[in-house]
Write an enzyme that holds these catalytic residues in place. Structure first.
Site, PDB file in Angstrom:
ATOM      1  N   GLU A 261      64.326  22.139 155.130  1.00  0.00           N
ATOM      2  CA  GLU A 261      65.094  22.271 153.886  1.00  0.00           C
ATOM      3  C   GLU A 261      66.514  22.694 154.197  1.00  0.00           C
ATOM      4  OE1 GLU A 261      63.818  24.848 150.708  1.00  0.00           O
ATOM      5  OE2 GLU A 261      61.710  24.394 151.103  1.00  0.00           O
ATOM      6  N   GLU A 315      65.999  19.408 139.042  1.00  0.00           N
ATOM      7  CA  GLU A 315      64.708  19.715 138.428  1.00  0.00           C
ATOM      8  C   GLU A 315      64.907  20.752 137.323  1.00  0.00           C
ATOM      9  OE1 GLU A 315      61.533  20.214 141.557  1.00  0.00           O
ATOM     10  OE2 GLU A 315      63.250  19.860 142.882  1.00  0.00           O
ATOM     11  N   LYS A 318      62.912  24.374 137.002  1.00  0.00           N
ATOM     12  CA  LYS A 318      62.950  25.424 138.020  1.00  0.00           C
ATOM     13  C   LYS A 318      63.500  26.700 137.408  1.00  0.00           C
ATOM     14  CE  LYS A 318      63.313  25.153 142.205  1.00  0.00           C
ATOM     15  NZ  LYS A 318      63.867  25.238 143.563  1.00  0.00           N
ATOM     16  N   GLU A 324      69.775  26.673 140.776  1.00  0.00           N
ATOM     17  CA  GLU A 324      68.445  26.273 141.238  1.00  0.00           C
ATOM     18  C   GLU A 324      68.004  24.946 140.646  1.00  0.00           C
ATOM     19  OE1 GLU A 324      66.412  27.520 143.477  1.00  0.00           O
ATOM     20  OE2 GLU A 324      67.775  29.131 144.020  1.00  0.00           O
TER      21      GLU A 324
END
Length: 485
Positions: A261, A315, A318, A324
């Protein structure tokens, strides 16, 4: 602005710009699905075939996703949830997991690895940590039994919190206690089975105002490592070399590294001035150029690291700060958030970058951050990417405070952990200057901040399993004084 790169630096810039057009891709993405507006996996699989992305890392082993990626030539990393690890300490359970989540989908779906949990050592959960390697061993044994061990490897991703030291990179070493007891046996397992060591380096969580250009691969004076004579031109390579140094110290420099990541958000809260589309483009665009150049790092030259950018999509479900929900390279409608040249039909103009070691006349006297977090308190055992407080910038003073809505049990664990690591917690004992108000949030804030200050004021040291955040507002009150070194 840093010093000029000179002829060598300019040459490397040219090499990196050209290499993106002539080098096989080593870029993958983390495909998270924490959104209520995301396209179905079948559409995602078709879409990715129109890009240069040929690797996908999942946070589960969802059947619909695995079926969607059949016959696509896109490699897939599946994941074991943290809370599944205890059961996998028994071989029959591991065999059942492989039988259910892997065997039915290969070879049509090109599964190449099983990622066991997410940043387990950073949970601080000693029971779970002790169960990690047995679970990995059992999964490998199950793969052997299914004749899949040559194709599919078993590993586990780590945060930089496994490091006790990382700057300069040459002194990188793993945390005492974990180094010999956990990481050495783990690395031995990885070497024996031919699996890579997975790491999650995030310069986004380690930059300061002074090191922002260094984190974004922009021209800068560099950071000098006096032990090797190398001047690092970007934080990403420095972080990888710190991990390599730690592995080498234990005798495992031959184990491959995979970047499981890394990324940079494109939208953040109003006070996050470094979180914007231009910086996300700079980081991810230059990261892609570097990885595909085969330049490697100063301590690992001419190497290509399989790198999974976080993340494929923004997203919207989240939790945490705005950032985030905005790490995605693409929007839910599969249009680009910004162009880093991943579509096969077009390529972005690579941003100028500096990745080769440079030697300034006078190395800049800055302490940068391939920062390494302390082992935080226990966290949720679901393998999703963590929500981590954004870095504080713009001041020399910062304090670590507890999130008011954090689970009181986790905050109490934070207190116990910090007070057991050399922090003077007498002020939050009965009669102490910070005892009142007698709440777990107030006491946790004192203990967490004291620990953050004691360990060097690295942003990771305020993570505490996503229950702490940094602030520039002094939380001191009355006779209760919070340190800010």
């Amino acid at each position: 602005m840093g010093e000029k790169l000179g002829s060598r630096g300019l040459f490397m810039q040219l090499v990196l710009v050209l290499c993106i057009f002539f080098t096989a891709e080593a870029i993958g993405v983390n495909y998270g699905r924490m959104g209520d507006n995301l396209p179905p996996p079948s559409e995602v699989a078709k879409f990715l075939q129109t890009t240069n992305i040929d690797k996908v890392k999942l946070f589960d082993a969802d059947p619909s996703v695995l079926q969607a990626f059949a016959d696509t030539n896109i490699t897939v990393v599946v994941a074991v949830a943290n809370d599944e690890i205890p059961a996998l300490n028994k071989l029959p359970a591991a065999q059942d997991w492989v039988k259910k989540n892997v065997a039915p989908y290969v070879p049509a779906t090109n599964i190449i690895a099983i990622s066991v949990g997410n940043e387990i050592l950073s949970t601080g959960n000693k029971v779970l940590i002790s169960q990690l390697i047995p679970a990995m061993q059992n999964l490998h044994t199950a793969l052997v039994g299914a004749s899949l061990d040559k194709q599919i490897k078993v590993s586990t991703p780590h945060s930089l919190g496994i490091l006790a030291a990382s700057e300069p990179p040459s002194i990188g070493r793993f945390r005492r206690g974990y180094d010999r007891v956990i990481l050495k046996p783990l690395l031995n397992f990885l070497r024996t089975t031919g699996a890579p060591f997975m790491i999650n380096p995030y310069p986004y969580f380690g930059y300061t105002d002074k090191t922002l250009d260094y984190a974004l691969f922009k021209p800068n004076a560099g950071v000098f490592d006096k032990n090797t004579g190398i001047t690092y031109a970007n934080m990403f390579q420095a972080q990888l070399d710190a991990v390599y140094s730690a592995m080498k110290l234990l005798g495992f420099s031959d184990v491959d590294i995979v970047v499981a990541e890394t990324g940079w958000p494109s939208v953040g809260d109003p006070d996050q001035t470094a979180v914007n589309m231009a910086n996300a483009l700079s980081y991810n665009g230059n990261l892609i150029n570097l990885v595909n150049s085969n330049a490697g790092t100063p301590l690992m030259p001419n190497k290509t690291f399989d790198t999974y950018i976080f993340s494929l999509f923004n997203e919207d479900l989240k939790p945490g700060p705005i950032a985030e929900r905005n790490f995605g390279l693409f929007k839910p409608d599969m249009t680009m958030v910004y162009d880093v040249g991943l579509l096969k039909s077009e390529s972005a103009t690579p941003a100028p970058i500096s990745t080769a070691p440079v030697t300034p006349t006078t190395p800049a006297p800055i302490s940068t951050a391939p920062v390494t977090p302390t082992t935080p308190a226990p966290i949720s055992t679901v393998p999703v990417t963590p929500t981590t407080p954004a870095p504080v910038t713009g001041t020399d003073k910062s304090w670590c405070v507890a999130k008011p809505d954090a689970d009181p049990k986790v905050l109490q664990a934070n207190i116990d952990y910090a007070c057991g690591q050399g922090v003077d917690c007498s002020p939050i004992q009965s009669g102490g200057s910070c005892f009142t108000p007698n709440t777990v949030v107030a006491h946790a804030t004192y203990a967490m901040n004291s620990y953050y200050q004691l360990t060097g004021r690295h942003s990771y040291d305020c993570d505490f399993a996503q229950t702490g955040f940094l602030t520039q507002e002094d939380p001191s009150y009355g006779v209760c004084v919070y340190q800010a070194t």
